[in-house]
Design a protein around this motif. Sequence first.
Motif, PDB file in Angstrom:
ATOM      1  N   ASP A 185       0.827  -1.218   0.000  1.00 25.68           N
ATOM      2  CA  ASP A 185       0.000   0.000   0.000  1.00 25.68           C
ATOM      3  C   ASP A 185       0.861   1.267   0.000  1.00 25.68           C
ATOM      4  O   ASP A 185       0.630   2.198   0.771  1.00 25.68           O
ATOM      5  N   TYR A 186       1.854   1.278  -0.884  1.00 19.66           N
ATOM      6  CA  TYR A 186       2.827   2.372  -0.870  1.00 19.66           C
ATOM      7  C   TYR A 186       2.165   3.737  -1.066  1.00 19.66           C
ATOM      8  O   TYR A 186       2.410   4.664  -0.286  1.00 19.66           O
ATOM      9  N   GLU A 187       1.353   3.873  -2.102  1.00 18.78           N
ATOM     10  CA  GLU A 187       0.747   5.180  -2.387  1.00 18.78           C
ATOM     11  C   GLU A 187      -0.110   5.661  -1.220  1.00 18.78           C
ATOM     12  O   GLU A 187      -0.071   6.834  -0.839  1.00 18.78           O
ATOM     13  N   GLN A 188      -0.898   4.748  -0.659  1.00 17.65           N
ATOM     14  CA  GLN A 188      -1.779   5.119   0.454  1.00 17.65           C
ATOM     15  C   GLN A 188      -0.958   5.572   1.666  1.00 17.65           C
ATOM     16  O   GLN A 188      -1.266   6.588   2.297  1.00 17.65           O
ATOM     17  N   LYS A 189       0.104   4.833   1.986  1.00 17.39           N
ATOM     18  CA  LYS A 189       0.911   5.173   3.158  1.00 17.39           C
ATOM     19  C   LYS A 189       1.719   6.457   2.933  1.00 17.39           C
ATOM     20  O   LYS A 189       1.914   7.246   3.863  1.00 17.39           O
ATOM     21  N   LEU A 190       2.167   6.670   1.701  1.00 18.77           N
ATOM     22  CA  LEU A 190       2.875   7.910   1.398  1.00 18.77           C
ATOM     23  C   LEU A 190       1.922   9.096   1.509  1.00 18.77           C
ATOM     24  O   LEU A 190       2.275  10.143   2.075  1.00 18.77           O
ATOM     25  N   THR A 191       0.703   8.926   1.005  1.00 15.64           N
ATOM     26  CA  THR A 191      -0.308   9.981   1.109  1.00 15.64           C
ATOM     27  C   THR A 191      -0.596  10.317   2.570  1.00 15.64           C
ATOM     28  O   THR A 191      -0.694  11.491   2.950  1.00 15.64           O
ATOM     29  N   THR A 192      -0.721   9.280   3.404  1.00 16.14           N
ATOM     30  CA  THR A 192      -1.000   9.477   4.826  1.00 16.14           C
ATOM     31  C   THR A 192       0.133  10.222   5.512  1.00 16.14           C
ATOM     32  O   THR A 192      -0.095  11.131   6.323  1.00 16.14           O
ATOM     33  N   SER A 193       1.377   9.845   5.198  1.00 18.39           N
ATOM     34  CA  SER A 193       2.520  10.500   5.841  1.00 18.39           C
ATOM     35  C   SER A 193       2.617  11.968   5.428  1.00 18.39           C
ATOM     36  O   SER A 193       2.944  12.832   6.254  1.00 18.39           O
ATOM     37  N   ILE A 194       2.299  12.268   4.185  1.00 24.25           N
ATOM     38  CA  ILE A 194       2.330  13.657   3.715  1.00 24.25           C
ATOM     39  C   ILE A 194       1.245  14.471   4.406  1.00 24.25           C
ATOM     40  O   ILE A 194       1.484  15.579   4.897  1.00 24.25           O
ATOM     41  N   ALA A 195       0.044  13.892   4.469  1.00 23.01           N
ATOM     42  CA  ALA A 195      -1.077  14.596   5.104  1.00 23.01           C
ATOM     43  C   ALA A 195      -0.822  14.839   6.584  1.00 23.01           C
ATOM     44  O   ALA A 195      -1.275  15.845   7.145  1.00 23.01           O
ATOM     45  N   GLY A 196      -0.069  13.943   7.230  1.00 24.58           N
ATOM     46  CA  GLY A 196       0.208  14.071   8.658  1.00 24.58           C
ATOM     47  C   GLY A 196       1.452  14.874   8.967  1.00 24.58           C
ATOM     48  O   GLY A 196       1.889  14.916  10.131  1.00 24.58           O
ATOM     49  N   GLY A 197       2.035  15.507   7.961  1.00 19.97           N
ATOM     50  CA  GLY A 197       3.229  16.312   8.182  1.00 19.97           C
ATOM     51  C   GLY A 197       4.476  15.494   8.441  1.00 19.97           C
ATOM     52  O   GLY A 197       5.452  15.996   9.000  1.00 19.97           O
ATOM     53  N   GLN A 198       4.467  14.205   8.042  1.00 21.60           N
ATOM     54  CA  GLN A 198       5.607  13.317   8.270  1.00 21.60           C
ATOM     55  C   GLN A 198       6.175  12.804   6.948  1.00 21.60           C
ATOM     56  O   GLN A 198       6.646  11.668   6.858  1.00 21.60           O
ATOM     57  N   ALA A 199       6.137  13.638   5.933  1.00 23.27           N
ATOM     58  CA  ALA A 199       6.597  13.221   4.612  1.00 23.27           C
ATOM     59  C   ALA A 199       8.075  12.849   4.632  1.00 23.27           C
ATOM     60  O   ALA A 199       8.872  13.499   5.311  1.00 23.27           O
ATOM     61  N   PRO A 200       8.480  11.799   3.896  1.00 25.52           N
ATOM     62  CA  PRO A 200       9.915  11.490   3.789  1.00 25.52           C
ATOM     63  C   PRO A 200      10.624  12.614   3.047  1.00 25.52           C
ATOM     64  O   PRO A 200      10.010  13.325   2.243  1.00 25.52           O
ATOM     65  N   ASP A 201      11.908  12.768   3.298  1.00 27.41           N
ATOM     66  CA  ASP A 201      12.681  13.792   2.586  1.00 27.41           C
ATOM     67  C   ASP A 201      12.795  13.458   1.107  1.00 27.41           C
ATOM     68  O   ASP A 201      12.720  14.345   0.248  1.00 27.41           O
TER      69      ASP A 201
END
Length: 414
Positions: free
Chosen positions: A73-89
């Motif tokens: 679920d890469y896209e979903q988890k990446l979307t969640t991390s971005i929305a939560g202010g925890q985006a990877p660098d």
Amino acid sequence: MKKTRMLAALAAAGLALTLVACSSSSGGSSDQVTLKFAHWGSNEEAKTLAAMIDAFQQANPTIKVEDNWIQSDYEQKLTTSIAGGQAPDVAQTSNTQLANFQSAFQPAQVDPSKYYAANIPDGMKVGDQYYAVPFVIKPKVMAVNLQLFKKSAVQPPSLSEPMTVDQFVATAKRLTAGSGKSKTYGSAPLWFNGWLVAEGGDFFTADGQSCTLDTPAALATAKLLMQAQAKDGFAPTTLDAQGQDMFYWLSVGRLAMQPDFGPWDIAKLAGLKSGEFQLVPVPGKGSQLEVNGLSLSKSIRDSKLDAARKFTAFMSTDDRAQSLLTSKASSLGVPVTDSGLKSFEAAAPSLNLKAFETAAGQSRLGASVKNYGQITGAIGDALGSRTAIGAGHEDPAKVLSDLQQKCPAGLTTS
């Protein structure tokens, strides 16, 4: 006098220590910078990326890369991390995902002259702007079982010139023999997404504003898949192929041609008996090209941004990274630089790996639209459930017309 000199020396030493401390706390060149890097992939792909990261860290000891392997679920988890202010660098992306994440990524610095095919850097664009640096491509070629061609007295395909679709169909029919579980098929099951491009079509207009499903190419593709999977067809039905490994079928002589062959199976094919299998270009006008790149989060700045740019440039254009993409043991994909192709070809010299290089320029880049996966997946599901491509009986022309009408307008902004 001596006391005065001693005090002065101590003061100078103290000032020097203070300056070093200030330099360290303000992000000077001696600082250790840590980058968070998110990616997807199989076990072997993750190992390859880990080796590339290790090569970068050895060349850049002041930069540490935290490897965040997202296994599902890469896209979903990446979307969640971005929305939560925890985006990877730094995040791995593909040309089909870019439009979904464009607003979260910084514009990328890409020099198109560093890549051997224009398709490679162009895959990292949304509109006229780059949003990722390319580091690997995953074009499709066709694997063939030469023993079955010899057995049926059929001329094998050219190593450099793709067959036409009609030639492919005629060849696949000649190579199909037997019945039941002992039946030998001329081809593996055909995939609508790939063969639509082979027929000269696409899902979307070049500007990504509308679907193109009511075209002659789309109808020809649907009819081709139905013909392939008919009772007297030349490919296994969807039901027959369910849960089966088509590469295994190719290796044991149940398939003569596997047109959807990706670079991840190079090592397995190279491990089979030399001279009995080969790689050739895909038939028709090519297939869809997957370009994977590295994107930078909008939130990173200063020394971290500099470090991230060094990392993406290393992964994209440095021989120390590009030479690791494919080996005798595994393959993440095809390098994107000319120098990287030398090590790529050396990984399996008995195979025509140049077919992948041909595919890089031959393959088509579709428009980058939002929700690409959901839209194309829904199209495939509808054709599979409503037409003879799967278990349905409806006229494919009607199904494609219905899908065209339901396709959302303004796809790049939907």
